[in-house]
Design a protein around this motif. Structure first.
Motif, PDB file in Angstrom:
ATOM      1  N   ARG A 170       0.827  -1.212   0.000  1.00 12.42           N
ATOM      2  CA  ARG A 170       0.000   0.000   0.000  1.00 12.42           C
ATOM      3  C   ARG A 170       0.861   1.262   0.000  1.00 12.42           C
ATOM      4  N   VAL A 171       1.938   1.248   0.771  1.00 15.06           N
ATOM      5  CA  VAL A 171       2.820   2.418   0.800  1.00 15.06           C
ATOM      6  C   VAL A 171       3.417   2.639  -0.591  1.00 15.06           C
ATOM      7  N   VAL A 172       3.846   1.565  -1.247  1.00 20.86           N
ATOM      8  CA  VAL A 172       4.430   1.694  -2.593  1.00 20.86           C
ATOM      9  C   VAL A 172       3.407   2.276  -3.562  1.00 20.86           C
ATOM     10  N   VAL A 173       2.199   1.737  -3.563  1.00 22.09           N
ATOM     11  CA  VAL A 173       1.164   2.222  -4.483  1.00 22.09           C
ATOM     12  C   VAL A 173       0.876   3.697  -4.233  1.00 22.09           C
ATOM     13  N   PHE A 174       0.730   4.073  -2.948  1.00 18.44           N
ATOM     14  CA  PHE A 174       0.465   5.480  -2.643  1.00 18.44           C
ATOM     15  C   PHE A 174       1.630   6.362  -3.084  1.00 18.44           C
ATOM     16  N   MET A 175       2.849   5.952  -2.752  1.00 16.06           N
ATOM     17  CA  MET A 175       4.008   6.792  -3.059  1.00 16.06           C
ATOM     18  C   MET A 175       4.226   6.946  -4.558  1.00 16.06           C
ATOM     19  N   LYS A 176       3.969   5.898  -5.324  1.00 16.05           N
ATOM     20  CA  LYS A 176       4.120   6.020  -6.780  1.00 16.05           C
ATOM     21  C   LYS A 176       3.159   7.074  -7.317  1.00 16.05           C
ATOM     22  N   ALA A 177       1.919   7.054  -6.816  1.00 12.79           N
ATOM     23  CA  ALA A 177       0.931   8.032  -7.274  1.00 12.79           C
ATOM     24  C   ALA A 177       1.287   9.438  -6.798  1.00 12.79           C
ATOM     25  N   ALA A 178       1.612   9.560  -5.506  1.00  7.15           N
ATOM     26  CA  ALA A 178       1.877  10.882  -4.933  1.00  7.15           C
ATOM     27  C   ALA A 178       3.137  11.512  -5.501  1.00  7.15           C
ATOM     28  N   THR A 179       4.207  10.734  -5.638  1.00 10.19           N
ATOM     29  CA  THR A 179       5.446  11.326  -6.148  1.00 10.19           C
ATOM     30  C   THR A 179       5.306  11.722  -7.601  1.00 10.19           C
ATOM     31  N   SER A 180       4.586  10.922  -8.390  1.00 11.30           N
ATOM     32  CA  SER A 180       4.365  11.304  -9.788  1.00 11.30           C
ATOM     33  C   SER A 180       3.637  12.638  -9.856  1.00 11.30           C
ATOM     34  N   LYS A 181       2.583  12.763  -9.044  1.00 11.59           N
ATOM     35  CA  LYS A 181       1.810  14.008  -9.030  1.00 11.59           C
ATOM     36  C   LYS A 181       2.671  15.186  -8.553  1.00 11.59           C
ATOM     37  N   ASN A 182       3.390  14.991  -7.448  1.00  9.27           N
ATOM     38  CA  ASN A 182       4.196  16.085  -6.893  1.00  9.27           C
ATOM     39  C   ASN A 182       5.317  16.509  -7.832  1.00  9.27           C
ATOM     40  N   ARG A 183       5.887  15.556  -8.569  1.00  8.05           N
ATOM     41  CA  ARG A 183       7.006  15.886  -9.450  1.00  8.05           C
ATOM     42  C   ARG A 183       6.554  16.469 -10.779  1.00  8.05           C
ATOM     43  N   THR A 184       5.377  16.087 -11.259  1.00  5.04           N
ATOM     44  CA  THR A 184       4.969  16.530 -12.594  1.00  5.04           C
ATOM     45  C   THR A 184       4.018  17.721 -12.600  1.00  5.04           C
ATOM     46  N   ASP A 185       3.292  17.967 -11.510  1.00  6.46           N
ATOM     47  CA  ASP A 185       2.372  19.103 -11.486  1.00  6.46           C
ATOM     48  C   ASP A 185       3.050  20.418 -11.863  1.00  6.46           C
ATOM     49  N   PRO A 186       4.222  20.747 -11.285  1.00  6.69           N
ATOM     50  CA  PRO A 186       4.861  22.013 -11.673  1.00  6.69           C
ATOM     51  C   PRO A 186       5.211  22.073 -13.161  1.00  6.69           C
ATOM     52  N   ILE A 187       5.566  20.948 -13.745  1.00  8.24           N
ATOM     53  CA  ILE A 187       5.898  20.915 -15.180  1.00  8.24           C
ATOM     54  C   ILE A 187       4.642  21.182 -16.006  1.00  8.24           C
ATOM     55  N   VAL A 188       3.559  20.495 -15.647  1.00  2.86           N
ATOM     56  CA  VAL A 188       2.299  20.683 -16.374  1.00  2.86           C
ATOM     57  C   VAL A 188       1.832  22.124 -16.245  1.00  2.86           C
ATOM     58  N   ARG A 189       1.926  22.695 -15.035  1.00  2.37           N
ATOM     59  CA  ARG A 189       1.520  24.092 -14.832  1.00  2.37           C
ATOM     60  C   ARG A 189       2.343  25.037 -15.706  1.00  2.37           C
ATOM     61  N   ARG A 190       3.674  24.791 -15.760  1.00  2.00           N
ATOM     62  CA  ARG A 190       4.550  25.633 -16.587  1.00  2.00           C
ATOM     63  C   ARG A 190       4.155  25.534 -18.062  1.00  2.00           C
ATOM     64  N   GLN A 191       3.903  24.300 -18.502  1.00  2.21           N
ATOM     65  CA  GLN A 191       3.543  24.098 -19.896  1.00  2.21           C
ATOM     66  C   GLN A 191       2.222  24.791 -20.232  1.00  2.21           C
ATOM     67  N   LEU A 192       1.231  24.644 -19.353  1.00  2.00           N
ATOM     68  CA  LEU A 192      -0.067  25.271 -19.604  1.00  2.00           C
ATOM     69  C   LEU A 192       0.044  26.794 -19.595  1.00  2.00           C
ATOM     70  N   LYS A 193       0.925  27.302 -18.740  1.00  2.00           N
ATOM     71  CA  LYS A 193       1.114  28.760 -18.667  1.00  2.00           C
ATOM     72  C   LYS A 193       1.598  29.328 -19.989  1.00  2.00           C
ATOM     73  N   THR A 194       2.403  28.551 -20.727  1.00  2.00           N
ATOM     74  CA  THR A 194       2.890  29.021 -22.039  1.00  2.00           C
ATOM     75  C   THR A 194       1.743  29.183 -23.019  1.00  2.00           C
ATOM     76  N   CYS A 195       0.621  28.543 -22.759  1.00  5.47           N
ATOM     77  CA  CYS A 195      -0.569  28.662 -23.602  1.00  5.47           C
ATOM     78  C   CYS A 195      -1.584  29.648 -23.021  1.00  5.47           C
ATOM     79  N   GLY A 196      -1.167  30.317 -21.932  1.00  6.38           N
ATOM     80  CA  GLY A 196      -2.065  31.279 -21.293  1.00  6.38           C
ATOM     81  C   GLY A 196      -3.085  30.656 -20.363  1.00  6.38           C
ATOM     82  N   VAL A 197      -2.888  29.368 -20.011  1.00  2.00           N
ATOM     83  CA  VAL A 197      -3.836  28.676 -19.117  1.00  2.00           C
ATOM     84  C   VAL A 197      -3.215  28.604 -17.727  1.00  2.00           C
ATOM     85  N   GLN A 198      -3.935  29.124 -16.725  1.00  2.72           N
ATOM     86  CA  GLN A 198      -3.462  29.067 -15.338  1.00  2.72           C
ATOM     87  C   GLN A 198      -4.390  28.181 -14.524  1.00  2.72           C
ATOM     88  N   ILE A 199      -3.799  27.303 -13.755  1.00  2.00           N
ATOM     89  CA  ILE A 199      -4.590  26.421 -12.890  1.00  2.00           C
ATOM     90  C   ILE A 199      -4.195  26.697 -11.452  1.00  2.00           C
TER      91      ILE A 199
END
Length: 199
Positions: A170-199
């Motif tokens: 359970r810890v592995v499953v949670f951590m895989k999901a949480a770390t993916s989200k925590n590591r990629t959210d800033p990248i996705v936000r940066r990418q969307l910002k280049t298109c004028g989309v803010q989340i």
């Protein structure tokens, strides 16, 4: 309004709700819903911290590190530079059987067992639990077999062993999901910002 928009999840609030529910089932338990834990909360947080290092997620390292410090303080635990030991554990476990020769692997196994035994005196079963978790995380059957052998000695009762493996998984499953989200959210936000989309 603007502060709410900044905190809005890229995946949407229902996804965040599911992730929060998964966190509860993994660490604190959801009253009346979660299976009872076999490993202590500290054990599960130690595994999460090791996986945070393994996944190279600073956010998760900071979060789980704070929880560990709180739990150790509540338990009046003896001083221990556990963070430095966890770096060593993860460095050890980055080696996989497929990347080394037979003689190197045999040397690695001997060195790992000495290292894990030393940690066992500090915190019983810790090294093999983390090894099993990292084995699951990268689907490394050889590492899982090695760690499972140690886990069966630590937990000879079958029901207890199942509970331990369930808690680790359970810890592995949670951590895989949480770390993916925590590591990629800033990248996705940066990418969307280049298109004028803010989340």
């Amino acid at each position: 309004m603007a502060s709410q928009a900044v905190r809005e999840s890229i995946q949407g609030q229902p996804f965040n709700d599911v992730l929060n529910e998964l966190h509860a089932h993994t660490f604190s338990g959801a009253p009346g819903e979660s299976d009872p834990f076999t490993l202590s909360e500290l054990d599960r947080e130690f595994i999460a911290y090791a996986l945070a290092i393994y996944y190279q997620c600073d956010h998760c390292q900071h979060y789980h590190g704070r929880v560990i410090e709180r739990l150790r303080k509540e338990a009046d635990a003896k001083p221990w530079n556990w963070q430095a030991e966890f770096v060593k554990i993860v460095l050890f476990l980055r080696t996989s059987r497929s990347s080394v020769s037979e003689i190197e692997w045999q040397g690695w196994v001997e060195a790992w067992r000495r290292f894990a035994t030393r940690l066992h005196y500090r915190h019983p079963g810790l090294a093999c639990s983390i090894a099993y978790a990292i084995g699951i995380a990268r689907a490394d059957e050889t590492l899982m077999d090695l760690a499972f052998e140690s886990l069966t000695k630590q937990y000879p009762d079958g029901r207890t062993l199942v509970g331990v493996i369930r808690d680790i998984d359970r810890v592995v499953v949670f951590m895989k999901a949480a770390t993916s989200k925590n590591r990629t959210d800033p990248i996705v936000r940066r990418q969307l910002k280049t298109c004028g989309v803010q989340i």
